[in-house]
Design a protein around this motif. Structure first.
Motif, mmCIF file in Angstrom:
data_model
loop_
_atom_site.group_PDB
_atom_site.id
_atom_site.type_symbol
_atom_site.label_atom_id
_atom_site.label_comp_id
_atom_site.label_asym_id
_atom_site.label_seq_id
_atom_site.Cartn_x
_atom_site.Cartn_y
_atom_site.Cartn_z
ATOM 1 N N ILE A 28 0.844 -1.195 0.000
ATOM 2 C CA ILE A 28 0.000 0.000 0.000
ATOM 3 C C ILE A 28 0.884 1.251 0.000
ATOM 4 O O ILE A 28 1.610 1.499 0.968
ATOM 5 N N GLU A 56 -8.625 7.645 4.784
ATOM 6 C CA GLU A 56 -8.168 6.813 3.670
ATOM 7 C C GLU A 56 -7.509 5.522 4.158
ATOM 8 O O GLU A 56 -7.679 4.478 3.534
ATOM 9 N N SER A 57 -6.771 5.571 5.253
ATOM 10 C CA SER A 57 -6.120 4.362 5.772
ATOM 11 C C SER A 57 -7.122 3.238 6.015
ATOM 12 O O SER A 57 -6.991 2.150 5.445
ATOM 13 N N ARG A 106 -10.154 2.956 4.953
ATOM 14 C CA ARG A 106 -10.899 2.658 3.737
ATOM 15 C C ARG A 106 -10.130 1.697 2.844
ATOM 16 O O ARG A 106 -10.673 0.703 2.355
ATOM 17 N N VAL A 107 -8.839 1.963 2.632
ATOM 18 C CA VAL A 107 -8.022 1.116 1.767
ATOM 19 C C VAL A 107 -7.871 -0.281 2.364
ATOM 20 O O VAL A 107 -8.043 -1.285 1.666
ATOM 21 N N ALA A 130 -11.312 -2.083 2.173
ATOM 22 C CA ALA A 130 -11.713 -2.425 0.803
ATOM 23 C C ALA A 130 -10.905 -3.595 0.259
ATOM 24 O O ALA A 130 -11.460 -4.512 -0.353
ATOM 25 N N ALA A 131 -9.603 -3.588 0.489
ATOM 26 C CA ALA A 131 -8.761 -4.682 -0.006
ATOM 27 C C ALA A 131 -9.098 -5.990 0.700
ATOM 28 O O ALA A 131 -9.228 -7.044 0.055
ATOM 29 N N TYR A 175 -5.634 -0.587 -4.999
ATOM 30 C CA TYR A 175 -5.220 -0.171 -3.662
ATOM 31 C C TYR A 175 -3.716 -0.150 -3.460
ATOM 32 O O TYR A 175 -3.236 0.295 -2.423
ATOM 33 N N GLY A 176 -2.959 -0.650 -4.430
ATOM 34 C CA GLY A 176 -1.503 -0.655 -4.267
ATOM 35 C C GLY A 176 -0.820 -1.509 -5.304
ATOM 36 O O GLY A 176 -1.390 -1.862 -6.339
#
Length: 173
Positions: A101, A130-131, A133-134, A137-138, A161-162
């Motif tokens: 990430i 955002e932390s 959320r990412v 979501a992943a 996401y990364g």
């Protein structure tokens, strides 16, 4: 969890757990423990390692899908981390995913960004919203696919996401 699911009706979770679709998940040393738990207990259907260095033996090989979320590997990172993690994933007999990430730090994968000072070296540079959320979501994309059979191609979905590395099982073993 099985005992909790079988508990009498007084417990609100009794009869409501799907113990056939359980993932072991942990952060840091807990992520390493989750990898070991899946090797030792076949009741787990998948594993998520949140920036954890895989301690202990890499044998037996992981035979369930794995998702590993990491911060960026830098010169300050333990030089053994990436080779050890790669070895653990490549020995597996199920497809595994390592997602790096951008902007993450070790505590990005916890609830730390929600309450700690916004110091990038501690919580990363993704910010308070955002932390989580990412990470959510992943992990949800992974769990929906491997535990619920959602028709998601993780090799297509996770790169949003990364930086994704996919480790396919070596069928020659």
């Amino acid at each position: 969890m099985t005992d909790l699911d079988r508990a009498d009706g007084a417990d609100p979770l009794a009869g409501r757990l799907d113990t056939g679709r359980v993932a072991a998940t942990g952060h840091s040393l807990g992520g390493a423990a989750a990898l070991q738990a899946v090797r030792n207990d076949h009741r787990f259907a998948a594993v998520i390692d949140l920036d954890g260095y895989p301690h202990g033996p890499v044998s037996p090989a992981l035979d369930r899908p794995a998702l590993v979320l990491t911060q960026a590997i830098t010169p300050e990172t333990d030089p053994r981390y990436l080779p050890r993690l790669t070895e653990a994933l490549e020995r597996g007999t199920a497809t595994s995913y390592r997602l790096t990430i951008p902007g993450a730090a070790h505590l990005t994968f916890t609830d730390g960004p929600l309450y700690l000072p916004p110091v990038p070296s501690i919580v990363g540079s993704l910010g308070r919203t955002e932390s989580p959320r990412v990470v959510a979501a992943a992990t949800l994309a992974f769990l929906d696919t491997v535990l619920r059979g959602a028709p998601t191609d993780l090799a297509v979905a996770l790169p949003a996401y990364g930086d994704l590395r996919v480790h396919h099982p070596d069928t020659a073993r």
